[in-house]
Design a protein around this motif. Structure first.
Motif, PDB file in Angstrom:
ATOM      1  N   GLY A 297       0.816  -1.207   0.000  1.00  0.00           N
ATOM      2  CA  GLY A 297       0.000   0.000   0.000  1.00  0.00           C
ATOM      3  C   GLY A 297       0.848   1.255   0.000  1.00  0.00           C
ATOM      4  O   GLY A 297       2.068   1.200   0.156  1.00  0.00           O
ATOM      5  N   GLY A 298       0.188   2.396  -0.182  1.00  0.00           N
ATOM      6  CA  GLY A 298       0.911   3.659  -0.173  1.00  0.00           C
ATOM      7  C   GLY A 298       0.088   4.783  -0.741  1.00  0.00           C
ATOM      8  O   GLY A 298      -1.133   4.643  -0.925  1.00  0.00           O
ATOM      9  N   LEU A 299       0.762   5.875  -1.014  1.00  0.00           N
ATOM     10  CA  LEU A 299       0.128   7.064  -1.580  1.00  0.00           C
ATOM     11  C   LEU A 299       0.460   7.147  -3.061  1.00  0.00           C
ATOM     12  O   LEU A 299       1.639   7.041  -3.452  1.00  0.00           O
ATOM     13  CB  LEU A 299       0.637   8.309  -0.852  1.00  0.00           C
TER      14      LEU A 299
ATOM     15  N   LEU B  52      -5.979   4.066 -10.853  1.00  0.00           N
ATOM     16  CA  LEU B  52      -6.554   4.300  -9.534  1.00  0.00           C
ATOM     17  C   LEU B  52      -7.284   5.641  -9.460  1.00  0.00           C
ATOM     18  O   LEU B  52      -6.886   6.608 -10.113  1.00  0.00           O
ATOM     19  CB  LEU B  52      -5.463   4.242  -8.461  1.00  0.00           C
ATOM     20  N   LYS B  53      -8.341   5.638  -8.680  1.00  0.00           N
ATOM     21  CA  LYS B  53      -9.188   6.814  -8.502  1.00  0.00           C
ATOM     22  C   LYS B  53      -9.190   7.209  -7.017  1.00  0.00           C
ATOM     23  O   LYS B  53      -8.975   6.352  -6.159  1.00  0.00           O
ATOM     24  CB  LYS B  53     -10.612   6.494  -8.941  1.00  0.00           C
ATOM     25  N   PRO B  54      -9.474   8.467  -6.729  1.00  0.00           N
ATOM     26  CA  PRO B  54      -9.557   8.872  -5.311  1.00  0.00           C
ATOM     27  C   PRO B  54     -10.538   8.022  -4.511  1.00  0.00           C
ATOM     28  O   PRO B  54     -10.306   7.766  -3.326  1.00  0.00           O
ATOM     29  CB  PRO B  54     -10.006  10.330  -5.402  1.00  0.00           C
ATOM     30  N   GLU B  55     -11.593   7.561  -5.139  1.00  0.00           N
ATOM     31  CA  GLU B  55     -12.573   6.736  -4.435  1.00  0.00           C
ATOM     32  C   GLU B  55     -12.068   5.331  -4.136  1.00  0.00           C
ATOM     33  O   GLU B  55     -12.738   4.563  -3.452  1.00  0.00           O
ATOM     34  CB  GLU B  55     -13.898   6.662  -5.210  1.00  0.00           C
TER      35      GLU B  55
ATOM     36  N   LEU C 166      -8.573   1.071   3.315  1.00  0.00           N
ATOM     37  CA  LEU C 166      -7.722   0.047   3.914  1.00  0.00           C
ATOM     38  C   LEU C 166      -8.064  -1.264   3.229  1.00  0.00           C
ATOM     39  O   LEU C 166      -9.232  -1.677   3.243  1.00  0.00           O
ATOM     40  CB  LEU C 166      -7.969  -0.037   5.417  1.00  0.00           C
ATOM     41  N   TYR C 167      -7.074  -1.887   2.619  1.00  0.00           N
ATOM     42  CA  TYR C 167      -7.297  -3.100   1.841  1.00  0.00           C
ATOM     43  C   TYR C 167      -6.886  -4.326   2.659  1.00  0.00           C
ATOM     44  O   TYR C 167      -5.762  -4.385   3.175  1.00  0.00           O
ATOM     45  CB  TYR C 167      -6.505  -3.049   0.536  1.00  0.00           C
TER      46      TYR C 167
ATOM     47  N   GLN D 125      -4.245  -7.746   8.578  1.00  0.00           N
ATOM     48  CA  GLN D 125      -4.452  -6.486   9.294  1.00  0.00           C
ATOM     49  C   GLN D 125      -4.758  -5.325   8.357  1.00  0.00           C
ATOM     50  O   GLN D 125      -5.237  -4.271   8.804  1.00  0.00           O
ATOM     51  CB  GLN D 125      -3.215  -6.160  10.128  1.00  0.00           C
ATOM     52  N   GLY D 126      -4.480  -5.508   7.095  1.00  0.00           N
ATOM     53  CA  GLY D 126      -4.793  -4.473   6.119  1.00  0.00           C
ATOM     54  C   GLY D 126      -3.584  -3.626   5.734  1.00  0.00           C
ATOM     55  O   GLY D 126      -2.621  -3.506   6.492  1.00  0.00           O
ATOM     56  N   THR D 127      -3.660  -3.060   4.544  1.00  0.00           N
ATOM     57  CA  THR D 127      -2.639  -2.134   4.058  1.00  0.00           C
ATOM     58  C   THR D 127      -3.361  -0.929   3.459  1.00  0.00           C
ATOM     59  O   THR D 127      -4.335  -1.087   2.720  1.00  0.00           O
ATOM     60  CB  THR D 127      -1.705  -2.804   3.040  1.00  0.00           C
ATOM     61  N   GLN D 128      -2.892   0.264   3.809  1.00  0.00           N
ATOM     62  CA  GLN D 128      -3.585   1.489   3.419  1.00  0.00           C
ATOM     63  C   GLN D 128      -3.214   1.908   2.006  1.00  0.00           C
ATOM     64  O   GLN D 128      -2.026   1.966   1.651  1.00  0.00           O
ATOM     65  CB  GLN D 128      -3.244   2.622   4.391  1.00  0.00           C
ATOM     66  N   VAL D 129      -4.227   2.211   1.223  1.00  0.00           N
ATOM     67  CA  VAL D 129      -4.054   2.768  -0.120  1.00  0.00           C
ATOM     68  C   VAL D 129      -4.712   4.144  -0.132  1.00  0.00           C
ATOM     69  O   VAL D 129      -5.895   4.268   0.209  1.00  0.00           O
ATOM     70  CB  VAL D 129      -4.687   1.872  -1.191  1.00  0.00           C
ATOM     71  N   THR D 130      -3.945   5.141  -0.507  1.00  0.00           N
ATOM     72  CA  THR D 130      -4.466   6.505  -0.591  1.00  0.00           C
ATOM     73  C   THR D 130      -4.196   7.044  -1.985  1.00  0.00           C
ATOM     74  O   THR D 130      -3.047   7.038  -2.442  1.00  0.00           O
ATOM     75  CB  THR D 130      -3.818   7.413   0.458  1.00  0.00           C
TER      76      THR D 130
END
Length: 123
Positions: A9-11, A85-88, A92-93, A115-120
């Protein structure tokens, strides 16, 4: 018992790509269906994609033609390639494992969760 650990995950800017990975412990990985779910801020967790023991896949309508799920049984790992990828898509994946082996979209059928990985995704 199966333990799942997500990464990748990441920004990213809108239109970009990320590849999520989920490493699983245990010897029965190849017989499990592996799914990806996500929870956006203020929303309930929702189904994203699943790959069954046979390699059959199923996707949520909102990610079709943009996301691809795959698995490498030799590495006990499942991947989610996310393009356009879109902002929507910001969420948390979560990776999950279903002993049924089938391409189920229902959370109740998944016994193990990471536990999930954040995608922004920024606009």
């Amino acid at each position: 018992q199966v333990q799942l650990v997500e990464s990748g995950g990441g920004l990213v800017q809108a239109g970009g790509s990320l590849r999520l990975s989920c490493a699983a412990s245990g010897r029965a990985f190849s017989s499990y269906a592996m799914g990806w779910f996500r929870r956006a801020p203020g929303k309930e967790r929702e189904f994203v994609a699943v790959i069954g023991w046979s390699g059959r896949t199923n996707y949520a309508d909102f990610v079709k033609d943009r996301f691809t799920i795959s698995r490498d049984n030799a590495k006990n790992t499942v991947y989610l390639q996310m393009n356009s990828l879109k902002p929507e898509d910001t969420a948390l994946y979560y990776c999950a494992a279903s002993p049924s082996g089938q391409t189920t979209t229902f959370e109740v059928n998944y016994d193990y969760w990471g536990q999930g990985t954040q995608v922004t995704v920024s606009s």
